[in-house]
Write an enzyme that holds these catalytic residues in place. Structure first.
Site, PDB file in Angstrom:
ATOM      1  N   CYS A  73      10.067  -2.757  -7.719  1.00 38.44           N
ATOM      2  CA  CYS A  73      10.634  -4.073  -8.018  1.00 38.44           C
ATOM      3  C   CYS A  73       9.663  -5.103  -7.440  1.00 38.44           C
ATOM      4  CB  CYS A  73      12.055  -4.210  -7.489  1.00 38.44           C
ATOM      5  SG  CYS A  73      12.249  -4.076  -5.701  1.00 38.44           S
ATOM      6  N   GLY A  74      10.116  -6.319  -7.221  1.00 36.81           N
ATOM      7  CA  GLY A  74       9.196  -7.328  -6.728  1.00 36.81           C
ATOM      8  C   GLY A  74       8.678  -7.017  -5.333  1.00 36.81           C
ATOM      9  N   GLY A  76      10.051  -4.029  -3.531  1.00 35.65           N
ATOM     10  CA  GLY A  76      10.396  -2.638  -3.191  1.00 35.65           C
ATOM     11  C   GLY A  76      11.662  -2.558  -2.354  1.00 35.65           C
ATOM     12  N   MET A  77      12.052  -3.678  -1.758  1.00 41.38           N
ATOM     13  CA  MET A  77      13.141  -3.626  -0.777  1.00 41.38           C
ATOM     14  C   MET A  77      14.504  -3.407  -1.401  1.00 41.38           C
ATOM     15  SD  MET A  77      11.790  -6.579   1.798  1.00 41.38           S
ATOM     16  CE  MET A  77      10.080  -6.566   2.331  1.00 41.38           C
ATOM     17  N   GLY A  78      14.773  -4.137  -2.471  1.00 43.49           N
ATOM     18  CA  GLY A  78      16.060  -3.936  -3.145  1.00 43.49           C
ATOM     19  C   GLY A  78      16.196  -2.512  -3.644  1.00 43.49           C
ATOM     20  N   HIS A 106       6.831  12.489   8.302  1.00 41.99           N
ATOM     21  CA  HIS A 106       7.907  12.355   9.287  1.00 41.99           C
ATOM     22  C   HIS A 106       9.289  12.216   8.658  1.00 41.99           C
ATOM     23  CE1 HIS A 106       5.250  10.892  12.893  1.00 41.99           C
ATOM     24  NE2 HIS A 106       4.675  11.854  12.191  1.00 41.99           N
ATOM     25  N   ASN A 107       9.369  11.547   7.531  1.00 41.14           N
ATOM     26  CA  ASN A 107      10.676  11.205   6.958  1.00 41.14           C
ATOM     27  C   ASN A 107      11.002  11.974   5.687  1.00 41.14           C
ATOM     28  OD1 ASN A 107       9.303   8.196   7.840  1.00 41.14           O
ATOM     29  ND2 ASN A 107      11.088   8.949   8.962  1.00 41.14           N
ATOM     30  N   ARG A 140      10.571  18.965  14.477  1.00 41.26           N
ATOM     31  CA  ARG A 140      11.457  17.967  15.093  1.00 41.26           C
ATOM     32  C   ARG A 140      11.881  16.901  14.092  1.00 41.26           C
ATOM     33  NH1 ARG A 140       6.269  16.598  16.065  1.00 41.26           N
ATOM     34  NH2 ARG A 140       5.652  14.416  16.142  1.00 41.26           N
TER      35      ARG A 140
HETATM   36  C1  RB5 Z   1      13.719  -9.836  -8.846  1.00 39.75           C
HETATM   37  O1  RB5 Z   1      13.403 -11.194  -8.959  1.00 39.75           O
HETATM   38  C2  RB5 Z   1      13.574  -9.387  -7.398  1.00 39.75           C
HETATM   39  O2  RB5 Z   1      14.627  -9.861  -6.640  1.00 39.75           O
HETATM   40  C3  RB5 Z   1      13.514  -7.883  -7.344  1.00 39.75           C
HETATM   41  O3  RB5 Z   1      12.468  -7.439  -8.124  1.00 39.75           O
HETATM   42  C4  RB5 Z   1      13.281  -7.263  -5.986  1.00 39.75           C
HETATM   43  O4  RB5 Z   1      12.196  -7.839  -5.343  1.00 39.75           O
HETATM   44  C5  RB5 Z   1      14.447  -7.140  -5.114  1.00 39.75           C
HETATM   45  O5  RB5 Z   1      14.363  -6.554  -4.016  1.00 39.75           O
END
Ligand code: RB5
Length: 153
Positions: A73-74, A76-78, A106-107, A140
């Site tokens: 995504c923009g 990666g966090m979402g 590790h993960n 571990r």
């Molecule tokens: C879309 O505009 C954006 O919010 C999405 O791609 C992403 O970055 C969310 O985490």
């Protein structure tokens, strides 16, 4: 157990509109390196909701035994937040190859999350190759992952 076609590992891709162009680029590169790719969309740059694509990739990994997934995504966090709601998915955002290597060692991440607005094509591909080629260290680290699963039960 991973889904394998012939001797080829299956990698499932999913993205939202912000990740679409980077996903197209990376799928071609990954295919050229001998992996079989499944494209869970999205299919263009029209606005969509990233959790829908995180769900498609997670379901594919958990129920159809694909080996690994890549979500873009923009930032990666979402995608990482959404994917990690699925028990058995271990997703992490990585912005350089070293992060992707350690996240595998590790993960034992089974989903790599990339940010198209934060990583250029070359760096994103380095992350992908580190993700695909690095083994989990176990030991571990397995004990710690078992605790995460226990806490989520
Ligand atoms: C879309 O505009 C954006 O919010 C999405 O791609 C992403 O970055 C969310 O985490």
């Amino acid at each position: 157990m991973s889904e394998v076609i012939g001797s080829t590992s299956v990698i499932v891709f999913g993205c939202d509109h912000a990740g679409f162009l980077l996903q197209q680029h990376l799928m071609e590169k990954v295919k050229a390196h001998g992996f079989h790719v499944i494209d869970c969309g999205t299919d263009d740059e029209l606005s969509v909701d990233y959790p829908d694509f995180a769900e498609r990739v997670a379901e594919r990994i958990l129920h159809q035994k694909a080996e690994k997934g890549i979500l873009i995504c923009g930032t990666g966090m979402g995608m990482a937040i959404a994917a990690n709601r699925h028990r058995g998915i271990r997703a992490a955002c990585c912005y350089d190859a070293n992060q992707a290597t350690i996240a595998r060692q590790h993960n034992d991440i089974n989903v790599l999350c990339l940010g198209s607005r934060l990583s250029d094509e070359a760096v994103a591909f380095e992350c992908v190759m580190a993700f695909l080629k690095t083994d989990f260290d176990g030991g571990r680290h397995q004990r710690r992952l078992d605790k995460i699963d226990k806490n989520a039960a």
